[in-house]
Structures are given as C-alpha cells and as structure tokens.
Design an enzyme around this catalytic site. Structure first.
Site, PDB file in Angstrom:
ATOM      1  CE1 TYR A  47     -26.701  24.085 -58.787  1.00 41.57           C
ATOM      2  CE2 TYR A  47     -29.177  24.282 -57.620  1.00 41.57           C
ATOM      3  CZ  TYR A  47     -27.714  24.847 -58.068  1.00 41.57           C
ATOM      4  OH  TYR A  47     -27.569  26.225 -57.435  1.00 41.57           O
ATOM      5  CD  GLU A  49     -22.837  22.902 -57.150  1.00 47.77           C
ATOM      6  OE1 GLU A  49     -22.498  22.050 -56.080  1.00 47.77           O
ATOM      7  OE2 GLU A  49     -23.342  23.971 -56.788  1.00 47.77           O
ATOM      8  CG  ASP A 193     -12.879  37.386 -75.739  1.00 48.56           C
ATOM      9  OD1 ASP A 193     -13.807  36.962 -76.484  1.00 48.56           O
ATOM     10  OD2 ASP A 193     -13.202  38.317 -74.529  1.00 48.56           O
ATOM     11  CE  LYS A 222     -20.497  39.495 -78.222  1.00 47.18           C
ATOM     12  NZ  LYS A 222     -19.978  38.743 -77.194  1.00 47.18           N
ATOM     13  NE  ARG A 228     -27.414  37.437 -73.717  1.00 46.69           N
ATOM     14  CZ  ARG A 228     -27.220  38.379 -74.616  1.00 46.69           C
ATOM     15  NH1 ARG A 228     -28.021  38.294 -75.874  1.00 46.69           N
ATOM     16  NH2 ARG A 228     -26.148  39.056 -75.024  1.00 46.69           N
TER      17      ARG A 228
HETATM   18  N1  PLP Z   1     -15.509  39.397 -74.897  1.00 53.20           N
HETATM   19  C1  PLP Z   1     -15.637  40.149 -76.013  1.00 53.20           C
HETATM   20  C2  PLP Z   1     -14.753  40.586 -77.025  1.00 53.20           C
HETATM   21  C3  PLP Z   1     -16.991  40.714 -76.087  1.00 53.20           C
HETATM   22  O1  PLP Z   1     -17.310  41.748 -77.136  1.00 53.20           O
HETATM   23  C4  PLP Z   1     -17.965  40.389 -75.062  1.00 53.20           C
HETATM   24  C5  PLP Z   1     -19.428  41.189 -75.136  1.00 53.20           C
HETATM   25  O2  PLP Z   1     -19.515  41.785 -75.984  1.00 53.20           O
HETATM   26  C6  PLP Z   1     -17.759  39.776 -74.077  1.00 53.20           C
HETATM   27  C7  PLP Z   1     -16.395  38.806 -74.088  1.00 53.20           C
HETATM   28  C8  PLP Z   1     -18.498  39.476 -72.761  1.00 53.20           C
HETATM   29  O3  PLP Z   1     -19.772  38.837 -73.070  1.00 53.20           O
HETATM   30  P1  PLP Z   1     -20.607  38.805 -72.264  1.00 53.20           P
HETATM   31  O4  PLP Z   1     -21.456  39.730 -72.421  1.00 53.20           O
HETATM   32  O5  PLP Z   1     -21.517  37.226 -72.646  1.00 53.20           O
HETATM   33  O6  PLP Z   1     -20.284  38.444 -70.731  1.00 53.20           O
END
Ligand code: PLP
Length: 426
Positions: A47, A49, A193, A222, A228
């Site tokens: 843990y 935090e 993002d 990805k 993940r």
């Molecule tokens: N942002 C984008 C552009 C995504 O394509 C994805 C997932 O496919 C996410 C965020 C979310 O990621 P997670 O599945 O790890 O929450």
C-alpha cells in the site's frame, strides 16, 4: 497450497488463443517478458497512498524509487516537465483532469463518439457526459478528417472550459497548434488524450502534443506497449500558477490540482506493481529498437489499408497516418454489419472489433465498420508481406461470413501462419 487449476487453465487457454490468432485490435499489444514480470511481482503487496516521499503508509522507500523512475522516464520519453503515473486506467486519468479543471455542469468539447471519440470524452453513460456538459465536434463527411472549422464554430459559440483532442478510432495526424490557438482565444484548457498513437509519438513519428497542450493523458498499454494503465503529463504550462486563480477559484499549481485529483480525488492506493511495469515499458520505449518497431507499425498499417482499398473497401479518410484503420463496410458489402463481420473474423481467429463509422446509419451495437490496428501483430514480428496475406484472409472471410467451411479454411491458414511468430517482443 493447491494451485488454482480452474483459473490457471483459463489463463493457459487465453495464452493459446493469443498465440494462434492474428491480433488486429487497434488498442491492444503484447508486452515484453520483463513488463509481465514486474506486473506479477511482490510490489502488488504494498500500500502506498500518496506520492514518492509523501506517503500515508510506512515501508514505501523501495516502491518510491520505482515510481520516481517511472516519472522520470516518462518525462524523458515525451519531453514533459511534470507527470503522474498513478492512474489505474486511461479513463481514470481523464476523470482526474476533469476533476482538476472543471466544476460539475461545466461545458467541454470533444470529438463526437460516433466519429472516433472515446467514451470518456462525453458519452452520456460515462462520468464525463453524466456530470459535465458535453459538446462535440465532428469529422468532415467528405474527407473523414477532423472538421476544425466546425470545432471552432462550436467553441466560439459555446465557450467550453476544456477542449479535448485525441480519439479511439481516428487514423490521421492532429493539428494541435490550431487547437491550442482556439483554446487560448476562448480561455479554455486544452487537453490531448493521445492513448492510441502514444507509442508513435514517443518514437517521434507523429507530432508530440506535449508541445502544445496544457495537459496530456494517455493509456500505457496500446502502441506504447506497457501494462494496462494511464498517466498524465504537462509540458511548460504547469510552471506558472493557473492564471490568477484556478477554475476552482484557488491559486494553485495545475500539477498540485492534478495530483490531488488522482489521489485522493478519484483513486486510493496506487498499483505499485503496475507502476514498476510502466517504468520498464518506458525504459524499453527509450531504446532505439522501439523506434524501429513503431516505424514498422506505421508501415504495416499503411500497407494493410492500401491492400484493403485495392480490394474495394472504403477506408475512412482514405488511409492512415498511424497504426489504426477504420473500414466502412457499406461500400463493398452494403448488407454486412460490423457485428457480423467481427463475429466471422473472430471465428477465423482474426481478432478485430466492430466500430461506428462517421455518419453511420446503424446503431453502436450493429455498426457499419470494423477497426483494425497493427501494434500487436507488429510486436510479433509481422512485416509488409504478412499484411498482404492478412488483407486476403480478411476479404475471404467477409465475402462469405456465414459459411462455416469458409471460416474453418481461413482459421487453419491463420493458425499455420502464426505458428512461427513468437508472442513476446523481447
Ligand atoms: N482514451 C482513449 C482515446 C482510448 O481509446 C481509451 C481506450 O480505449 C481510453 C482513453 C480508456 O482507457 P482505459 O480502457 O484504460 O480506461
């Protein structure tokens, strides 16, 4: 203790499924042995935090080192000045940005979900659409590319507090500079993002949004080929307090707002085993081989897109700049839904997903498209020649998706083809 055969048998079956198939889900990849080892380590027991040096638990000195290395490697990879590596997922990284920058009910602007945007950019069933006022911009019907003029028109009229760039099913480069100018003009925060193309960006093959956006989020699993998870970064902007006051009315550095939005805002204890695995993956991404890999991802996607186009498939936007290909099935097979196509491909051990296409006439459960991607198959060693074979195999399945015989013949070919390709990159 007796081994849990029920679960380990399932894990082995999944291992075999991954090994014998052609993996074309654009958001997936195969991590290296050492990323896997870090994830399956004793760090899961801890843990922690808080943040390195400021924890709410004793005994964090060792995991502090791993988390600090993850932060430093990530900053080096993208030229960021500040980073938080704790978000458990991409959606949670985005949620933390919303928490830090907006008040409930505030307007924000993201890419229309049926034009390639992500759930966490304003879906009515996601926190973003439930708690905030989601506005959308579109892609152009003719070109399949982001319609920046329409984006500007909505932004000037509605004056959202946050503008989001980035997508889940978009194959083209972004004009981040233009979006930053727009954000500055209306006094909005600009967030990107980059979850999908992050690996290509790290390799310098696409423009780096850290140079333009106030805040950048990404997943790590990805194209980036880590465990993940999610991360948040900032470039130069965070050095200054957020104007006179933050959107929440307090003079604070944006980095402080983001740190406290992640913990204790949306998460509890960080997953230190995953953070260690992120550090390993960032270390791998800093090696010259990673650029070679990403170059091949991009080449493979271009070849696959072209091969399908040559067979009469409509590729949204006419091609791809990154790892992702969006196929509009309506031109070649007006009756074939994405749902049926996905199912037939999966039965042939070719994994891809159904996807809405811009201006889709079908629902998200049926869809008129499929999304393909090359990160995972490239990690296994695929080169351009295999992409041509894969295009043939996809076409064979989709021409006759109801025939069990046809599918079985392609599956045998897929399994034989993948036999010599190893599963891990390292
Ligand atoms: N942002 C984008 C552009 C995504 O394509 C994805 C997932 O496919 C996410 C965020 C979310 O990621 P997670 O599945 O790890 O929450």
């Amino acid at each position: 203790m007796k081994e849990d055969n029920v679960i380990f048998d399932i894990i082995e079956r999944e291992h075999q499924r991954q090994k014998k198939g052609i993996e074309l889900i654009a958001s997936e990849n195969f991590v290296s042995e050492q990323v896997m080892r870090a994830m399956g380590s004793c760090l899961t027991n801890k843990y922690a935090e808080g943040y390195p040096g400021h924890r709410y638990y004793g005994g964090c000195e060792v995991v502090d080192e791993a988390e600090s290395i993850a932060i430093e490697r990530l900053k080096e990879l993208f030229g960021a000045k500040w980073a938080n590596v704790q978000p458990h997922s991409g959606a949670q990284a985005n949620m933390a940005v919303f928490m830090a920058c907006l008040n409930p009910g505030d307007k924000f602007l993201g890419l229309n979900l049926s034009h390639g945007g992500h759930l966490s950019h304003g879906s009515p069933v996601n926190f973003s659409g439930l708690m905030f006022n989601a506005l959308e911009y579109n892609v152009d019907r003719e070109t399949g590319r982001v319609d920046y003029e329409q984006m500007e028109e909505v932004a000037r009229r509605e004056r959202p507090r946050l503008i989001i760039g980035g997508a889940s099913a978009y194959s083209r480069e972004w004009d981040y500079a233009r979006m930053r100018r727009l954000a500055d003009e209306i006094g909005a925060i600009f967030m990107v993002d980059m979850a999908h193309p992050a690996g290509l960006i790290a390799a310098g093959l696409l423009d780096n949004p850290v140079k333009y956006a106030h805040i950048v989020t990404t997943t790590t699993h990805k194209t980036l080929r880590g465990p993940r998870g999610g991360v948040i970064m900032m470039g130069e902007d965070f050095e200054n307090p957020w104007g006179k006051t933050t959107p929440k009315g307090v003079v604070k550095m944006m980095s402080q707002l983001l740190d406290s939005a992640v913990f204790p805002g949306v998460q509890g204890g960080p997953l230190e085993h995953v953070i260690a695995a992120k550090a390993v993956a960032f270390g791998e991404a800093l090696q010259p081989e990673f650029r070679e890999y990403q170059l091949q991802v991009q080449k493979n996607a271009a070849v696959l897109a072209q091969a399908l186009a040559d067979m009469g498939y409509n590729i949204v936007s006419g091609g791809t700049d990154n790892h992702c290909i969006l196929v509009d099935l309506r031109t070649k097979f007006p009756e074939l839904t994405g749902k049926v196509a996905e199912k037939a491909l999966v039965l042939a051990d070719i994994t891809a997903n159904k996807n809405m296409v811009p201006f889709d006439s079908r629902s998200p459960f049926q869809t008129s498209g499929i999304r393909l991607g090359t990160p995972a198959i490239t990690t296994r060693g695929a080169k351009e020649s295999l992409m041509l074979e894969i295009a043939e195999m996809i076409d064979t399945v989709l021409r006759n998706p109801e025939s069990a015989e046809n599918i079985a013949a392609v599956r045998a070919k897929v399994n034989a083809t993948m036999q010599p390709y190893p599963m891990f990159a390292y």
